[in-house]
Design a protein around this motif. Structure first.
Motif, PDB file in Angstrom:
ATOM      1  N   LEU A 117       0.817  -1.215   0.000  1.00 12.61           N
ATOM      2  CA  LEU A 117       0.000   0.000   0.000  1.00 12.61           C
ATOM      3  C   LEU A 117       0.852   1.267   0.000  1.00 12.61           C
ATOM      4  CD1 LEU A 117      -2.842  -1.054   2.452  1.00 12.61           C
ATOM      5  CD2 LEU A 117      -2.967  -0.812  -0.033  1.00 12.61           C
ATOM      6  N   ALA A 118       1.948   1.269   0.765  1.00  4.22           N
ATOM      7  CA  ALA A 118       2.828   2.443   0.818  1.00  4.22           C
ATOM      8  C   ALA A 118       3.467   2.698  -0.546  1.00  4.22           C
ATOM      9  CB  ALA A 118       3.894   2.264   1.890  1.00  4.22           C
ATOM     10  N   GLY A 119       3.918   1.647  -1.203  1.00  6.25           N
ATOM     11  CA  GLY A 119       4.517   1.807  -2.527  1.00  6.25           C
ATOM     12  C   GLY A 119       3.517   2.298  -3.552  1.00  6.25           C
ATOM     13  N   ALA A 120       2.314   1.738  -3.538  1.00  7.77           N
ATOM     14  CA  ALA A 120       1.279   2.176  -4.471  1.00  7.77           C
ATOM     15  C   ALA A 120       0.875   3.625  -4.192  1.00  7.77           C
ATOM     16  CB  ALA A 120       0.067   1.255  -4.379  1.00  7.77           C
ATOM     17  N   PHE A 121       0.749   3.967  -2.909  1.00  7.65           N
ATOM     18  CA  PHE A 121       0.398   5.341  -2.542  1.00  7.65           C
ATOM     19  C   PHE A 121       1.480   6.318  -3.004  1.00  7.65           C
ATOM     20  CE2 PHE A 121       1.050   8.805   0.502  1.00  7.65           C
ATOM     21  CZ  PHE A 121      -0.132   9.516   0.285  1.00  7.65           C
ATOM     22  N   GLY A 122       2.744   5.979  -2.770  1.00  3.05           N
ATOM     23  CA  GLY A 122       3.835   6.852  -3.187  1.00  3.05           C
ATOM     24  C   GLY A 122       3.881   7.040  -4.693  1.00  3.05           C
ATOM     25  N   PHE A 123       3.637   5.978  -5.425  1.00  6.66           N
ATOM     26  CA  PHE A 123       3.651   6.033  -6.882  1.00  6.66           C
ATOM     27  C   PHE A 123       2.523   6.909  -7.410  1.00  6.66           C
ATOM     28  CE2 PHE A 123       2.719   4.107 -11.080  1.00  6.66           C
ATOM     29  CZ  PHE A 123       3.950   4.301 -11.673  1.00  6.66           C
ATOM     30  N   ILE A 124       1.326   6.698  -6.878  1.00  9.59           N
ATOM     31  CA  ILE A 124       0.164   7.456  -7.347  1.00  9.59           C
ATOM     32  C   ILE A 124       0.224   8.912  -6.873  1.00  9.59           C
ATOM     33  CG2 ILE A 124      -2.356   7.637  -7.148  1.00  9.59           C
ATOM     34  CD1 ILE A 124      -2.351   4.525  -7.067  1.00  9.59           C
ATOM     35  N   ALA A 125       0.648   9.127  -5.627  1.00 11.47           N
ATOM     36  CA  ALA A 125       0.732  10.493  -5.106  1.00 11.47           C
ATOM     37  C   ALA A 125       1.744  11.309  -5.893  1.00 11.47           C
ATOM     38  CB  ALA A 125       1.093  10.476  -3.628  1.00 11.47           C
ATOM     39  N   ARG A 126       2.849  10.717  -6.278  1.00  5.69           N
ATOM     40  CA  ARG A 126       3.856  11.433  -7.079  1.00  5.69           C
ATOM     41  C   ARG A 126       3.273  11.840  -8.420  1.00  5.69           C
ATOM     42  NH1 ARG A 126       9.461  13.103  -7.293  1.00  5.69           N
ATOM     43  NH2 ARG A 126       9.821  13.377  -9.511  1.00  5.69           N
ATOM     44  N   TYR A 127       2.477  10.968  -9.022  1.00  9.88           N
ATOM     45  CA  TYR A 127       1.883  11.295 -10.316  1.00  9.88           C
ATOM     46  C   TYR A 127       0.908  12.461 -10.190  1.00  9.88           C
ATOM     47  CZ  TYR A 127      -0.626  10.988 -14.675  1.00  9.88           C
ATOM     48  OH  TYR A 127      -1.192  11.289 -15.877  1.00  9.88           O
ATOM     49  N   TYR A 128       0.098  12.461  -9.133  1.00 11.03           N
ATOM     50  CA  TYR A 128      -0.872  13.538  -8.975  1.00 11.03           C
ATOM     51  C   TYR A 128      -0.235  14.844  -8.525  1.00 11.03           C
ATOM     52  CZ  TYR A 128      -4.774  10.482  -9.861  1.00 11.03           C
ATOM     53  OH  TYR A 128      -5.657   9.626 -10.464  1.00 11.03           O
ATOM     54  N   GLU A 129       0.891  14.783  -7.800  1.00 11.56           N
ATOM     55  CA  GLU A 129       1.575  16.002  -7.370  1.00 11.56           C
ATOM     56  C   GLU A 129       2.345  16.657  -8.500  1.00 11.56           C
ATOM     57  OE1 GLU A 129       4.171  15.384  -4.074  1.00 11.56           O
ATOM     58  OE2 GLU A 129       2.540  14.902  -2.702  1.00 11.56           O
ATOM     59  N   ILE A 130       3.144  15.871  -9.210  1.00  9.62           N
ATOM     60  CA  ILE A 130       4.064  16.429 -10.191  1.00  9.62           C
ATOM     61  C   ILE A 130       3.662  16.088 -11.620  1.00  9.62           C
ATOM     62  CG2 ILE A 130       6.486  16.450 -10.911  1.00  9.62           C
ATOM     63  CD1 ILE A 130       7.219  15.966  -8.017  1.00  9.62           C
ATOM     64  N   GLY A 131       3.038  14.947 -11.810  1.00  2.31           N
ATOM     65  CA  GLY A 131       2.590  14.568 -13.140  1.00  2.31           C
ATOM     66  C   GLY A 131       3.526  13.627 -13.874  1.00  2.31           C
ATOM     67  N   ASP A 132       4.502  13.065 -13.179  1.00  4.23           N
ATOM     68  CA  ASP A 132       5.377  12.091 -13.821  1.00  4.23           C
ATOM     69  C   ASP A 132       5.370  10.797 -13.022  1.00  4.23           C
ATOM     70  OD1 ASP A 132       6.854  12.885 -11.628  1.00  4.23           O
ATOM     71  OD2 ASP A 132       8.768  12.796 -12.663  1.00  4.23           O
ATOM     72  N   TRP A 133       5.844   9.733 -13.679  1.00  2.00           N
ATOM     73  CA  TRP A 133       5.892   8.428 -13.035  1.00  2.00           C
ATOM     74  C   TRP A 133       7.262   8.232 -12.425  1.00  2.00           C
ATOM     75  CZ3 TRP A 133       1.290   6.497 -12.667  1.00  2.00           C
ATOM     76  CH2 TRP A 133       0.349   6.721 -13.661  1.00  2.00           C
ATOM     77  N   GLN A 134       7.306   8.016 -11.129  1.00  2.00           N
ATOM     78  CA  GLN A 134       8.562   7.748 -10.433  1.00  2.00           C
ATOM     79  C   GLN A 134       8.543   6.275 -10.042  1.00  2.00           C
ATOM     80  OE1 GLN A 134      10.595  10.548  -8.942  1.00  2.00           O
ATOM     81  NE2 GLN A 134      12.188   9.127  -8.388  1.00  2.00           N
ATOM     82  N   PHE A 135       9.257   5.455 -10.808  1.00  2.00           N
ATOM     83  CA  PHE A 135       9.201   4.021 -10.590  1.00  2.00           C
ATOM     84  C   PHE A 135       9.954   3.574  -9.339  1.00  2.00           C
ATOM     85  CE2 PHE A 135       8.211   4.410 -15.117  1.00  2.00           C
ATOM     86  CZ  PHE A 135       7.010   3.734 -15.120  1.00  2.00           C
ATOM     87  N   THR A 136      10.821   4.432  -8.795  1.00  2.00           N
ATOM     88  CA  THR A 136      11.499   4.066  -7.552  1.00  2.00           C
ATOM     89  C   THR A 136      10.522   4.016  -6.385  1.00  2.00           C
ATOM     90  OG1 THR A 136      12.100   6.367  -7.165  1.00  2.00           O
ATOM     91  CG2 THR A 136      13.735   4.978  -8.255  1.00  2.00           C
ATOM     92  N   ALA A 137       9.371   4.647  -6.525  1.00  2.00           N
ATOM     93  CA  ALA A 137       8.350   4.571  -5.481  1.00  2.00           C
ATOM     94  C   ALA A 137       7.759   3.162  -5.382  1.00  2.00           C
ATOM     95  CB  ALA A 137       7.232   5.580  -5.742  1.00  2.00           C
ATOM     96  N   LEU A 138       7.981   2.357  -6.403  1.00  2.00           N
ATOM     97  CA  LEU A 138       7.445   0.991  -6.404  1.00  2.00           C
ATOM     98  C   LEU A 138       8.366  -0.012  -5.699  1.00  2.00           C
ATOM     99  CD1 LEU A 138       6.036   0.807 -10.028  1.00  2.00           C
ATOM    100  CD2 LEU A 138       4.776   1.147  -7.907  1.00  2.00           C
TER     101      LEU A 138
END
Length: 128
Positions: free
Chosen positions: A17-38
């Protein structure tokens, strides 16, 4: 919830859940995909698949889960200290690192207690 496999399962789900949240939150904040959040998500999936082996008292799988958890805790401590003492301050990533650290310590403690109890059981069986 004292059993090591139950705590491992909860910790793995928290990581997922933390990894999914970090990945999705980064996309909504900045608009790019940060795969290290996974990264926590992948570790969570691996630990989740270790849960049945821990439940069946497979020592090798238990040690692999403990090693992965230790690696995660050490990495999260380093990244948390870099974020706090660096220019990042306290944000979303630091909360995720803190959750990973606290959950990892909880999981490691339960695994250590489980291994000690398992050794005691085997020692008493060998004596009798």
């Amino acid at each position: 919830m004292k059993e090591a496999y139950q705590i491992n399962k909860v910790y793995s789900l928290v990581l997922i859940l933390a990894g999914a949240f970090g990945f999705i939150a980064r996309y909504y904040e900045i608009g790019d995909w940060q795969f290290t959040a996974l990264i926590p998500l992948f570790f969570g999936v691996i630990l989740f698949f270790c849960t049945p082996g821990i439940r069946k008292e497979n020592a090798a799988i238990g040690h692999v889960a403990a090693l992965l958890t230790s690696l995660l805790v050490i990495t999260a401590v380093v990244m948390l200290s870099k974020g706090i003492f660096g220019d990042a301050g306290w944000g979303r990533k630091q909360w995720i690192f803190l959750i990973v650290i606290l959950g990892g310590i909880w999981s490691l403690r339960s695994q250590i207690n489980y291994f000690r109890a398992q050794r005691r059981r085997k020692a008493t069986q060998a004596k009798s």
